[in-house]
Design an enzyme around this catalytic site. Structure first.
Site, PDB file in Angstrom:
ATOM      1  N   GLU A 139      -0.700  11.653   6.528  1.00  0.00           N
ATOM      2  CA  GLU A 139       0.164  10.846   5.654  1.00  0.00           C
ATOM      3  C   GLU A 139       1.643  11.156   5.932  1.00  0.00           C
ATOM      4  O   GLU A 139       2.501  10.272   5.852  1.00  0.00           O
ATOM      5  CB  GLU A 139      -0.153  11.103   4.172  1.00  0.00           C
ATOM      6  N   HIS A 143      -9.935   2.561   5.977  1.00  0.00           N
ATOM      7  CA  HIS A 143     -10.932   2.272   4.946  1.00  0.00           C
ATOM      8  C   HIS A 143     -12.230   1.777   5.568  1.00  0.00           C
ATOM      9  O   HIS A 143     -13.324   2.118   5.097  1.00  0.00           O
ATOM     10  CB  HIS A 143     -10.388   1.257   3.940  1.00  0.00           C
ATOM     11  N   ASN A 187       0.367   1.418   3.215  1.00  0.00           N
ATOM     12  CA  ASN A 187      -1.007   1.298   3.709  1.00  0.00           C
ATOM     13  C   ASN A 187      -1.099   1.264   5.230  1.00  0.00           C
ATOM     14  O   ASN A 187      -2.140   0.937   5.787  1.00  0.00           O
ATOM     15  CB  ASN A 187      -1.672   0.044   3.126  1.00  0.00           C
ATOM     16  N   LYS A 222       0.248   5.983  -9.841  1.00  0.00           N
ATOM     17  CA  LYS A 222      -1.099   5.408  -9.883  1.00  0.00           C
ATOM     18  C   LYS A 222      -2.059   6.475 -10.375  1.00  0.00           C
ATOM     19  O   LYS A 222      -2.112   7.571  -9.818  1.00  0.00           O
ATOM     20  CB  LYS A 222      -1.542   4.966  -8.486  1.00  0.00           C
ATOM     21  N   HIS A 240     -10.397  11.459   4.661  1.00  0.00           N
ATOM     22  CA  HIS A 240      -9.421  10.371   4.545  1.00  0.00           C
ATOM     23  C   HIS A 240      -8.266  10.505   5.539  1.00  0.00           C
ATOM     24  O   HIS A 240      -7.951   9.575   6.269  1.00  0.00           O
ATOM     25  CB  HIS A 240      -8.879  10.282   3.118  1.00  0.00           C
ATOM     26  N   GLU A 253       3.298  -2.496  -6.994  1.00  0.00           N
ATOM     27  CA  GLU A 253       2.661  -2.948  -5.759  1.00  0.00           C
ATOM     28  C   GLU A 253       2.575  -4.459  -5.630  1.00  0.00           C
ATOM     29  O   GLU A 253       1.494  -5.042  -5.576  1.00  0.00           O
ATOM     30  CB  GLU A 253       1.246  -2.341  -5.635  1.00  0.00           C
ATOM     31  N   HIS A 274      -4.209   2.215   7.040  1.00  0.00           N
ATOM     32  CA  HIS A 274      -5.268   2.308   6.033  1.00  0.00           C
ATOM     33  C   HIS A 274      -6.307   1.193   6.089  1.00  0.00           C
ATOM     34  O   HIS A 274      -7.420   1.375   5.611  1.00  0.00           O
ATOM     35  CB  HIS A 274      -4.665   2.405   4.627  1.00  0.00           C
ATOM     36  N   ARG A 317       5.441  -2.040  -1.336  1.00  0.00           N
ATOM     37  CA  ARG A 317       4.553  -0.885  -1.424  1.00  0.00           C
ATOM     38  C   ARG A 317       3.399  -0.972  -0.422  1.00  0.00           C
ATOM     39  O   ARG A 317       2.823   0.045  -0.048  1.00  0.00           O
ATOM     40  CB  ARG A 317       4.023  -0.741  -2.864  1.00  0.00           C
ATOM     41  N   LYS A 371       8.326   8.055  -0.173  1.00  0.00           N
ATOM     42  CA  LYS A 371       7.401   7.422  -1.132  1.00  0.00           C
ATOM     43  C   LYS A 371       8.165   6.996  -2.387  1.00  0.00           C
ATOM     44  O   LYS A 371       7.949   5.895  -2.911  1.00  0.00           O
ATOM     45  CB  LYS A 371       6.239   8.346  -1.494  1.00  0.00           C
ATOM     46  N   ARG A 382      -2.716   6.260 -26.653  1.00  0.00           N
ATOM     47  CA  ARG A 382      -1.934   5.209 -25.979  1.00  0.00           C
ATOM     48  C   ARG A 382      -0.858   5.760 -25.055  1.00  0.00           C
ATOM     49  O   ARG A 382       0.144   5.093 -24.783  1.00  0.00           O
ATOM     50  CB  ARG A 382      -1.291   4.259 -26.995  1.00  0.00           C
TER      51      ARG A 382
END
Ligand SMILES: NC(=O)c1ccc[n+]([C@@H]2O[C@H](COP(=O)([O-])OP(=O)(O)OC[C@H]3O[C@@H](n4cnc5c(N)ncnc54)[C@H](O)[C@@H]3O)[C@@H](O)[C@H]2O)c1
Ligand SMILES: [Zn+2]
Length: 375
Positions: A196, A263, A256, A154, A277, A248, A259, A252, A238, A132
């Site tokens: 980035e 994507h 993106n 994340k 990427h 998010e 992005h 946040r 960040k 856990r």
């Protein structure tokens, strides 16, 4: 131990603090100092360290890291996972649980991710779920991991039906960044990571963007002080965004920037390989700037400054000619994050400031894409 290391004082080391209440943590910086780094992470390892890496990184940097672990008197085990996005899976996570149990680690375990974003995401997911949740330390070795994936909490793995579909928010206890690891990173990954970095300047800090305009080549050449400024400032931005919006829900989303286009580009053509990427993000930022320009909210001069900086990083600025604008637009609408059929774009207002817009006409997007080289 050298005299220099004996004088080492962890509290004097430059750090960025990620403020998340009781889950707050430091990002610390090093230059070719595995012993100092291991001494810092040992503070979070009550029961020992379970190090996750991959054969590529371990062949380059494992020996020095391992002797630092041994010198620190830490109990440790090392498990290597396959190199590449295709190993970011539940199967890989299951192998890590097996080894943790075989080594009799329990709730006092500390999982140490030693690698790029793939290692960090899967090791973090295992840390979030084993018993856990156990302590987790990130030792990022790529630019992407240093400025993006290691910061923010994340974690996760891919599912055959999509990337990052299985995951958890789980904050590390420490992010220990030894910038000298980047000396062995290939140019493609190095420059991809800088997309980035440029993104952070665009979304939050005009001064940092101007600093990049003056110092980009020094940083790309891994001049230590410049590199540290780049990674540190990116982490600060960040950290600030994540600190204001850990799960998010709103702010946040500005991370993106570039992005939505990226994507779509990544789901078609040669860019399908995940290694592209950063390159796709570079094109996406150019497309976002062109979109903002046509929406009358951004200036040509600033769009050109962004394009020039991206070009200096040897990143692409045009959509690959084999991609069709209509296909790209369709992909954007089929993205899992499209709310109620409305595409939401992060668009620049000026360098250092972006805003969210869901009123961009689809025809305008098609036009921007065609102007950037799509069919
Ligand atoms: N969790 C997040 O918030 C977040 C954010 C961004 C990206 N990601 C994830 O990160 C992953 C991409 O990360 P990445 O770009 O670091 O890719 P990666 O982890 O695949 O690393 C890229 C390549 O560089 C090699 N490598 C790593 N460090 C090296 C070094 N110091 N010297 C030589 N080679 C080295 C790796 O073995 C790999 O082949 C994706 O899975 C993406 O989803 C997660
Ligand atoms: Zn990205």
């Amino acid at each position: 131990m050298t005299a220099n290391e004996e004088r080492y004082d962890a509290s004097a080391r430059p750090a960025v603090r990620v403020e998340l209440g009781e889950r707050s943590y430091d990002i610390r910086f090093y230059w070719d100092e595995p012993r100092a780094l291991v001494r810092d992470l040992a503070l979070f390892c009550r029961e020992g360290a379970f190090v996750v890496s991959n054969p590529t990184i371990w062949a380059l940097h494992g020996a020095a890291f391992e002797s630092a672990l041994a010198e620190a008197g830490l109990r440790y085990a090392v498990e290597l996972i396959g190199d590449g996005e295709r190993f970011k899976t539940l199967d890989t996570a299951a192998r890590l649980y097996d080894r943790l149990i075989a080594e009799r680690f329990t709730r006092g375990a500390c999982i140490v991710a030693f690698g790029g974003g793939v290692v960090g995401d899967v090791a973090g997911f295992v840390a979030a779920t084993f018993m856990r949740g156990v302590a987790f330390v990130q030792v990022p070795t790529t630019v992407v991991a240093m400025v993006d994936s290691a910061v923010g909490g994340k974690t996760g793995v891919d599912h055959p039906r999509g990337k990052n579909l299985i995951g958890a928010f789980w904050q590390p206890r420490l992010v220990a960044v030894d910038l000298a690891y980047l000396r062995t990173l290939d140019q493609h990954n190095l420059r991809g990571g800088f997309a980035e970095v440029i993104k952070y300047g665009m979304i939050a800090d005009a001064e940092f963007f101007a600093w990049l305009e003056a110092n980009l080549e020094r940083a790309l050449a891994l001049e230590p002080e410049s590199l540290r400024h780049v990674v540190r400032r990116s982490c600060e931005i960040k950290a600030q965004v994540v600190g204001a919006d850990e799960r998010e829900s709103g702010l946040r989303a500005i991370l993106n920037y570039g992005h939505t286009f990226a994507h779509a580009i990544e789901s078609c053509g040669q860019y399908r390989e995940r290694q592209f990427h950063g390159q796709a993000v570079a094109i996406g930022m150019v497309a976002a700037a062109e979109t903002a320009l046509r929406m009358g909210m951004f200036s040509r001069a600033e769009a050109e400054r962004q394009r020039a900086l991206i070009e200096r990083a040897a990143l692409p600025t045009r959509v690959p000619a084999e991609l069709a604008a209509q296909d790209l637009l369709d992909r954007m609408y089929s993205d899992k994050k499209v709310a109620a059929g409305r595409l939401r774009f992060v668009l620049p207002v000026r360098i250092g400031e972006v805003t969210l817009r869901s009123d961009v006409p689809p025809e305008l997007i098609l036009d921007v894409l065609r102007n950037l080289g799509a069919q």
